[in-house]
Design an enzyme around this catalytic site. Structure first.
Site, PDB file in Angstrom:
ATOM      1  N   LEU A  64       0.940  -1.010   0.026  1.00 50.47           N
ATOM      2  CA  LEU A  64       0.031  -0.079  -0.073  1.00 50.47           C
ATOM      3  C   LEU A  64       0.784   1.499   0.044  1.00 50.47           C
ATOM      4  O   LEU A  64       2.091   1.093   0.265  1.00 50.47           O
ATOM      5  CB  LEU A  64      -0.904  -0.184   1.172  1.00 50.47           C
ATOM      6  CG  LEU A  64      -1.805  -1.143   1.225  1.00 50.47           C
ATOM      7  CD1 LEU A  64      -2.293  -1.566   2.519  1.00 50.47           C
ATOM      8  CD2 LEU A  64      -2.982  -0.930   0.241  1.00 50.47           C
ATOM      9  N   PRO A  65       0.147   2.390  -0.222  1.00 45.44           N
ATOM     10  CA  PRO A  65       1.057   3.613  -0.315  1.00 45.44           C
ATOM     11  C   PRO A  65       2.009   3.865   0.841  1.00 45.44           C
ATOM     12  O   PRO A  65       2.978   4.185   0.875  1.00 45.44           O
ATOM     13  CB  PRO A  65       0.178   4.646  -0.847  1.00 45.44           C
ATOM     14  CG  PRO A  65      -0.845   4.055  -1.518  1.00 45.44           C
ATOM     15  CD  PRO A  65      -1.073   2.598  -0.700  1.00 45.44           C
ATOM     16  N   THR A  95       6.533   0.905   1.826  1.00 44.22           N
ATOM     17  CA  THR A  95       7.653   1.480   2.464  1.00 44.22           C
ATOM     18  C   THR A  95       6.862   2.510   3.442  1.00 44.22           C
ATOM     19  O   THR A  95       6.171   3.578   3.124  1.00 44.22           O
ATOM     20  CB  THR A  95       8.342   2.348   1.570  1.00 44.22           C
ATOM     21  OG1 THR A  95       8.796   1.573   0.702  1.00 44.22           O
ATOM     22  CG2 THR A  95       9.428   3.101   2.269  1.00 44.22           C
ATOM     23  N   LYS A 170      15.508  -0.068   4.192  1.00 45.30           N
ATOM     24  CA  LYS A 170      14.809   0.620   2.925  1.00 45.30           C
ATOM     25  C   LYS A 170      15.104   2.258   3.132  1.00 45.30           C
ATOM     26  O   LYS A 170      15.492   2.836   2.138  1.00 45.30           O
ATOM     27  CB  LYS A 170      13.325   0.218   3.033  1.00 45.30           C
ATOM     28  CG  LYS A 170      12.671   1.142   1.696  1.00 45.30           C
ATOM     29  CD  LYS A 170      12.852   0.472   0.606  1.00 45.30           C
ATOM     30  CE  LYS A 170      12.079   1.175  -0.525  1.00 45.30           C
ATOM     31  NZ  LYS A 170      12.530   1.153  -1.679  1.00 45.30           N
ATOM     32  N   LYS A 245       8.412  11.126  -0.149  1.00 46.72           N
ATOM     33  CA  LYS A 245       7.764  10.469   0.719  1.00 46.72           C
ATOM     34  C   LYS A 245       8.814   9.694   1.666  1.00 46.72           C
ATOM     35  O   LYS A 245       9.149   9.932   3.045  1.00 46.72           O
ATOM     36  CB  LYS A 245       6.794   9.355   0.572  1.00 46.72           C
ATOM     37  CG  LYS A 245       6.248   8.547   1.628  1.00 46.72           C
ATOM     38  CD  LYS A 245       5.235   7.502   1.078  1.00 46.72           C
ATOM     39  CE  LYS A 245       6.125   6.446   0.873  1.00 46.72           C
ATOM     40  NZ  LYS A 245       5.572   5.070   0.758  1.00 46.72           N
TER      41      LYS A 245
HETATM   42  P1  NAD Z   1       0.443   2.497  -6.011  1.00 47.64           P
HETATM   43  O1  NAD Z   1      -0.119   3.763  -5.530  1.00 47.64           O
HETATM   44  O2  NAD Z   1       0.575   2.234  -7.617  1.00 47.64           O
HETATM   45  O3  NAD Z   1      -0.478   1.426  -5.404  1.00 47.64           O
HETATM   46  C1  NAD Z   1      -1.245   1.506  -4.181  1.00 47.64           C
HETATM   47  C2  NAD Z   1      -2.361   0.598  -4.297  1.00 47.64           C
HETATM   48  O4  NAD Z   1      -3.024   0.604  -3.165  1.00 47.64           O
HETATM   49  C3  NAD Z   1      -3.390   1.085  -5.316  1.00 47.64           C
HETATM   50  O5  NAD Z   1      -3.662   0.109  -6.085  1.00 47.64           O
HETATM   51  C4  NAD Z   1      -4.469   1.639  -4.462  1.00 47.64           C
HETATM   52  O6  NAD Z   1      -5.801   1.474  -4.954  1.00 47.64           O
HETATM   53  C5  NAD Z   1      -4.362   0.698  -3.174  1.00 47.64           C
HETATM   54  N1  NAD Z   1      -4.940   0.935  -1.955  1.00 47.64           N
HETATM   55  C6  NAD Z   1      -4.836   2.181  -1.369  1.00 47.64           C
HETATM   56  N2  NAD Z   1      -5.631   2.202  -0.197  1.00 47.64           N
HETATM   57  C7  NAD Z   1      -6.203   1.209  -0.280  1.00 47.64           C
HETATM   58  C8  NAD Z   1      -7.180   0.465   0.699  1.00 47.64           C
HETATM   59  N3  NAD Z   1      -7.515   1.126   1.947  1.00 47.64           N
HETATM   60  N4  NAD Z   1      -7.386  -0.857   0.474  1.00 47.64           N
HETATM   61  C9  NAD Z   1      -6.984  -1.563  -0.701  1.00 47.64           C
HETATM   62  N5  NAD Z   1      -6.231  -1.076  -1.540  1.00 47.64           N
HETATM   63  C10 NAD Z   1      -5.771   0.234  -1.178  1.00 47.64           C
HETATM   64  O7  NAD Z   1       1.886   2.349  -5.220  1.00 47.64           O
HETATM   65  P2  NAD Z   1       3.122   1.501  -5.579  1.00 47.64           P
HETATM   66  O8  NAD Z   1       3.946   2.110  -6.429  1.00 47.64           O
HETATM   67  O9  NAD Z   1       2.664   0.021  -6.139  1.00 47.64           O
HETATM   68  O10 NAD Z   1       3.929   1.238  -4.257  1.00 47.64           O
HETATM   69  C11 NAD Z   1       3.598   0.794  -3.109  1.00 47.64           C
HETATM   70  C12 NAD Z   1       4.406   0.800  -2.024  1.00 47.64           C
HETATM   71  O11 NAD Z   1       5.774   0.378  -2.547  1.00 47.64           O
HETATM   72  C13 NAD Z   1       4.648   2.299  -1.518  1.00 47.64           C
HETATM   73  O12 NAD Z   1       4.975   2.286  -0.040  1.00 47.64           O
HETATM   74  C14 NAD Z   1       6.029   2.419  -2.306  1.00 47.64           C
HETATM   75  O13 NAD Z   1       6.757   3.606  -1.606  1.00 47.64           O
HETATM   76  C15 NAD Z   1       6.682   1.164  -2.093  1.00 47.64           C
HETATM   77  N6  NAD Z   1       7.722   1.371  -3.269  1.00 47.64           N
HETATM   78  C16 NAD Z   1       7.416   1.621  -4.683  1.00 47.64           C
HETATM   79  C17 NAD Z   1       8.279   1.384  -5.673  1.00 47.64           C
HETATM   80  C18 NAD Z   1       7.967   1.636  -6.880  1.00 47.64           C
HETATM   81  O14 NAD Z   1       9.101   1.708  -7.859  1.00 47.64           O
HETATM   82  N7  NAD Z   1       6.830   1.946  -7.384  1.00 47.64           N
HETATM   83  C19 NAD Z   1       9.585   0.738  -5.370  1.00 47.64           C
HETATM   84  C20 NAD Z   1       9.925   0.397  -3.887  1.00 47.64           C
HETATM   85  C21 NAD Z   1       8.800   0.594  -3.159  1.00 47.64           C
END
Ligand code: NAD
Length: 295
Positions: A64-65, A95, A170, A245
């Site tokens: 999740l975000p 994260t 991380k 973030k």
């Molecule tokens: P994203 O925003 O693409 O996906 C998050 C998902 O969570 C979305 O599909 C959203 O609808 C869902 N969501 C939000 N609230 C919700 C709820 N209450 N119930 C159900 N679903 C819910 O984010 P992402 O890029 O997949 O990143 C996710 C995590 O991983 C973050 O913490 C980010 O910092 C970390 N991360 C991302 C990357 C990257 O390159 N994108 C790399 C490493 C780590």
């Protein structure tokens, strides 16, 4: 295994796909119905809530975000903790800050569940290829228990120490990343302004002491590395707002242990300036725009 998976975004969707490919039965939930449908088309079962995704699971994953979303997914009326069987482990790969991890682990423990932090690096490419690095915080026994599940989504599964230390690894890594990117951007922009060919300068850096991932793989100057986001208008990659973030998590964590984070705080302001001018969705290497009027 039966796995419940909540959060099917840029990272979670390809991770859940890899669990399916490895032969696991995956029940998925996301607020975004289209994301759920994509996974259902690949063989997952749609769950009506996080509670339903967790109800017959042998392991629950969340991606999740931020910490607020993890809290909602865990603790709401139809949340994971309302449906999960005692003894089942929750693995959170979002994260988030180490203090929230400890709070969530205590909430889970009160119901007889382990909560393991396992944030990732490797980006969306690594998530799709199943080559992520997982930084795991928890006991040795918890690590051994979750390792086979994580191995379907990543190639380096590292035990960092107790609960919360996965997030420590991380955010410290991303602190370096945010700082090195700003440094490379500053130097590349200066070199270009002083008249050197950016490709020549990038090449020198990459065989000299200035080399880093930010210079040799993700160089922020357009055209220096053909596969870098800089060479496709800063699209794809790792968003400026996500870097912002993570630097916020690092500087907050630093505050909590009265530790200075001079470079992290300055880098945070640079990415904040990018976000404020409307560039938060661009790859974080677009920070070079702050140095180049032309961009
Ligand atoms: P994203 O925003 O693409 O996906 C998050 C998902 O969570 C979305 O599909 C959203 O609808 C869902 N969501 C939000 N609230 C919700 C709820 N209450 N119930 C159900 N679903 C819910 O984010 P992402 O890029 O997949 O990143 C996710 C995590 O991983 C973050 O913490 C980010 O910092 C970390 N991360 C991302 C990357 C990257 O390159 N994108 C790399 C490493 C780590």
């Amino acid at each position: 295994m039966k796995i419940g998976f909540v959060g099917l975004g840029n990272m979670g969707a390809p991770m859940a796909l890899n669990l399916l490919k490895a032969g696991h039965a995956v029940a998925v939930f996301d607020l975004n119905a289209a994301a759920v449908q994509t996974l259902v088309a690949a063989g997952a079962r749609a769950a009506a809530s996080p509670k339903a995704a967790a109800s017959d699971a042998e392991c629950v994953m969340t991606m999740l975000p931020a910490a607020a979303h993890v809290r909602t997914v865990l603790t709401s009326e139809d949340g994971v903790l309302a449906g999960i069987a005692s003894g089942v482990t929750i693995v959170d790969s979002s994260t988030i800050d180490p203090a929230s991890v400890k709070e969530f682990a205590a909430l889970a423990a009160a119901r007889g569940n382990a909560f393991v932090d396992a944030p990732v690096s490797g980006g969306t490419g690594g998530a799709a290829a199943g080559t992520l690095t997982f930084m795991v915080g928890g006991s040795a026994a918890q690590y051994e228990q979750v390792r086979p599940v994580l191995a379907a989504m990543g190639k380096n599964i590292v035990h960092c120490g107790d609960t919360g230390t996965g997030q420590v690894a991380k955010i410290c890594n991303n602190l370096v990343l945010g700082v090195t990117m700003a440094g490379v951007a500053e130097a590349m922009a200066l070199g270009a302004a002083l008249g050197i060919d950016p490709k020549v300068l990038g090449g020198i850096m990459n065989t000299s002491t200035g080399r880093s991932w930010s210079s040799d793989t993700y160089n922020p100057f357009p055209g220096v590395i053909e596969t870098a986001p800089a060479s496709r208008g800063y699209t794809g990659g790792f968003g400026t707002d996500l870097m912002l973030k993570d630097l916020g998590l690092a500087t907050d964590a630093a505050k909590s242990v009265r530790q200075p984070a001079f470079m992290g705080a300055l880098a945070q302001q640079l990415y904040q300036a990018m976000s404020s001018r409307g560039d938060g969705k661009l790859d974080f290497s677009a920070v070079i725009k702050l140095y180049r009027a032309k961009d």
